[in-house]
Design a protein around this motif. Structure first.
Motif, PDB file in Angstrom:
ATOM      1  N   LEU A 180       0.833  -1.204   0.000  1.00 51.12           N
ATOM      2  CA  LEU A 180       0.000   0.000   0.000  1.00 51.12           C
ATOM      3  C   LEU A 180       0.867   1.253   0.000  1.00 51.12           C
ATOM      4  O   LEU A 180       0.586   2.224  -0.710  1.00 51.12           O
ATOM      5  N   GLU A 212     -13.157  -6.037 -10.860  1.00 47.28           N
ATOM      6  CA  GLU A 212     -12.072  -6.055  -9.882  1.00 47.28           C
ATOM      7  C   GLU A 212     -11.817  -4.663  -9.329  1.00 47.28           C
ATOM      8  O   GLU A 212     -11.511  -4.488  -8.144  1.00 47.28           O
ATOM      9  N   THR A 259     -14.294  -4.017  -6.677  1.00 48.33           N
ATOM     10  CA  THR A 259     -13.938  -4.750  -5.461  1.00 48.33           C
ATOM     11  C   THR A 259     -12.838  -4.019  -4.700  1.00 48.33           C
ATOM     12  O   THR A 259     -12.924  -3.808  -3.485  1.00 48.33           O
ATOM     13  N   LEU A 260     -11.813  -3.632  -5.449  1.00 51.61           N
ATOM     14  CA  LEU A 260     -10.685  -2.933  -4.826  1.00 51.61           C
ATOM     15  C   LEU A 260     -11.151  -1.651  -4.148  1.00 51.61           C
ATOM     16  O   LEU A 260     -10.818  -1.371  -2.993  1.00 51.61           O
ATOM     17  N   GLN A 261     -11.940  -0.884  -4.879  1.00 53.47           N
ATOM     18  CA  GLN A 261     -12.462   0.371  -4.335  1.00 53.47           C
ATOM     19  C   GLN A 261     -13.203   0.122  -3.017  1.00 53.47           C
ATOM     20  O   GLN A 261     -12.999   0.837  -2.027  1.00 53.47           O
ATOM     21  N   LEU A 315     -12.994  -2.456  -0.911  1.00 58.24           N
ATOM     22  CA  LEU A 315     -12.116  -2.917   0.175  1.00 58.24           C
ATOM     23  C   LEU A 315     -11.315  -1.753   0.752  1.00 58.24           C
ATOM     24  O   LEU A 315     -11.222  -1.574   1.973  1.00 58.24           O
ATOM     25  N   LEU A 316     -10.759  -0.942  -0.147  1.00 58.78           N
ATOM     26  CA  LEU A 316      -9.939   0.186   0.319  1.00 58.78           C
ATOM     27  C   LEU A 316     -10.785   1.175   1.111  1.00 58.78           C
ATOM     28  O   LEU A 316     -10.345   1.724   2.126  1.00 58.78           O
ATOM     29  N   ALA A 317     -12.016   1.392   0.639  1.00 65.33           N
ATOM     30  CA  ALA A 317     -12.882   2.347   1.332  1.00 65.33           C
ATOM     31  C   ALA A 317     -13.147   1.879   2.756  1.00 65.33           C
ATOM     32  O   ALA A 317     -13.151   2.684   3.696  1.00 65.33           O
ATOM     33  N   ARG A 318     -13.323   0.566   2.920  1.00 68.40           N
ATOM     34  CA  ARG A 318     -13.582   0.071   4.274  1.00 68.40           C
ATOM     35  C   ARG A 318     -12.360   0.213   5.164  1.00 68.40           C
ATOM     36  O   ARG A 318     -12.471   0.549   6.343  1.00 68.40           O
ATOM     37  N   VAL A 319     -11.200  -0.047   4.596  1.00 70.59           N
ATOM     38  CA  VAL A 319      -9.975   0.126   5.382  1.00 70.59           C
ATOM     39  C   VAL A 319      -9.804   1.602   5.773  1.00 70.59           C
ATOM     40  O   VAL A 319      -9.464   1.925   6.913  1.00 70.59           O
ATOM     41  N   ALA A 320     -10.083   2.484   4.813  1.00 65.44           N
ATOM     42  CA  ALA A 320      -9.908   3.913   5.080  1.00 65.44           C
ATOM     43  C   ALA A 320     -10.882   4.402   6.132  1.00 65.44           C
ATOM     44  O   ALA A 320     -10.545   5.229   6.982  1.00 65.44           O
ATOM     45  N   ALA A 372     -12.074   2.828   8.583  1.00 62.16           N
ATOM     46  CA  ALA A 372     -11.823   2.307   9.924  1.00 62.16           C
ATOM     47  C   ALA A 372     -10.978   3.260  10.765  1.00 62.16           C
ATOM     48  O   ALA A 372     -11.224   3.424  11.956  1.00 62.16           O
ATOM     49  N   ASP A 373      -9.994   3.890  10.166  1.00 58.03           N
ATOM     50  CA  ASP A 373      -9.102   4.673  11.016  1.00 58.03           C
ATOM     51  C   ASP A 373      -9.304   6.183  10.916  1.00 58.03           C
ATOM     52  O   ASP A 373      -8.515   6.948  11.431  1.00 58.03           O
ATOM     53  N   ARG A 374     -10.345   6.599  10.222  1.00 59.18           N
ATOM     54  CA  ARG A 374     -10.685   8.028  10.289  1.00 59.18           C
ATOM     55  C   ARG A 374     -12.197   8.118  10.314  1.00 59.18           C
ATOM     56  O   ARG A 374     -12.873   7.379   9.622  1.00 59.18           O
TER      57      ARG A 374
END
Lengths: 141, 141
Positions: free
Chosen positions: A12, A124, A127-129, A131-136, A138-140
């Motif tokens: 990343l 794909e 999917t990537l979008q 997954l990344l949105a969920r990770v992003a 989480a911490d803000r």
DNA sequence: ACCAATCATTGTTGTCGTCAATAGTTGCCG
DNA sequence: CGGCAACTATTGACGACAACAATGATTGGT
């Protein structure tokens, strides 16, 4: 030995660098850098924000916000106004010109993303979008 | 108006920054920064590399490589040796101590990644890893 | 009416990226 | 074989940028 890119966090980081370079290249013609774009983009979602709010949401130091807003104001893309009820604060808002420029830079942004994600199919990419949105998220907030 | 994180390329940039900050925090105890780690990690995949090669593969300026290798050599993690057949070049290789440190920092790396990807299931993490790896592979040999 | 907290701002320091310049070395091509 | 262009590592300079402390004005609490 593990491969160079075996680790998602590191991957990343590397891709983020690369993506940032591509963005800066296309923003150059507008006299902007990525941080300016991030600020404009946030302003488009809220219609006016305190500088403190920008600092919190974008993760930039308050002093960085000052000089970014200075730059954007000089370009006429943004205005500082008084904050109702608190004379310490200033409210930063997009000008009409700022909205226009944001639309143009968004086109460049999409071009960069297309180039970056060229090896992936549309499905794909979605999917990537997601997954990344969920990770992003989480911490803000 | 589009949401702040509607664009995958921009999202990658933001997450890359965040990931980089987490990495630097865990590397701090080893006296290293992310660039040192990247260099060590690449060396682990090839067992000896010319500095020029490091510059090409990692995307850092040759002058940056010099000072990174200086730092790592001072810490005893890396050695400069003569390149067979070309007295201009130097070959950089991990020392045993370097390999040990790399193993330790890899643990920290995994911890960071776990923290970062906390909101995803193991299956989703694998998907993300695979998609990112394909994107990364596309623009570097 | 004070005192701590908050907001924008300035200044400072260290790091980073980029670029130019140099010294030593190599390979090519006449 | 001689000379010239290209390449390697290195040093140095400059601007951009991030992180941090300090200041001035203003607010809210008590």
């Amino acid at each position: 030995m593990r491969a160079l890119h075996a680790d998602t966090g590191y991957l990343l980081y590397r891709l983020g660098l690369h993506s940032g370079r591509l963005f800066n290249a296309t923003l150059e013609e507008f006299g902007l850098r990525l941080r300016h774009y991030a600020l404009l983009r946030y302003l488009a979602t809220v219609e006016g924000a305190l500088q403190r709010e920008l600092s919190d949401r974008l993760g930039y130091d308050p002093s960085a916000i000052v000089s970014l807003v200075d730059d954007l104001q000089e370009l006429g893309l943004v205005e500082r106004g008084p904050a109702p009820g608190d004379r310490r604060s200033r409210i930063v808002a997009l000008t009409d010109r700022g909205k226009d420029v944001l639309r143009d830079t968004d086109k460049g942004s999409r071009r960069v993303t297309d180039e970056l994600l060229a090896p992936l199919t549309p499905g794909e990419r979605a999917t990537l979008q997601s997954l990344l949105a969920r990770v992003a998220e989480a911490d803000r907030g």
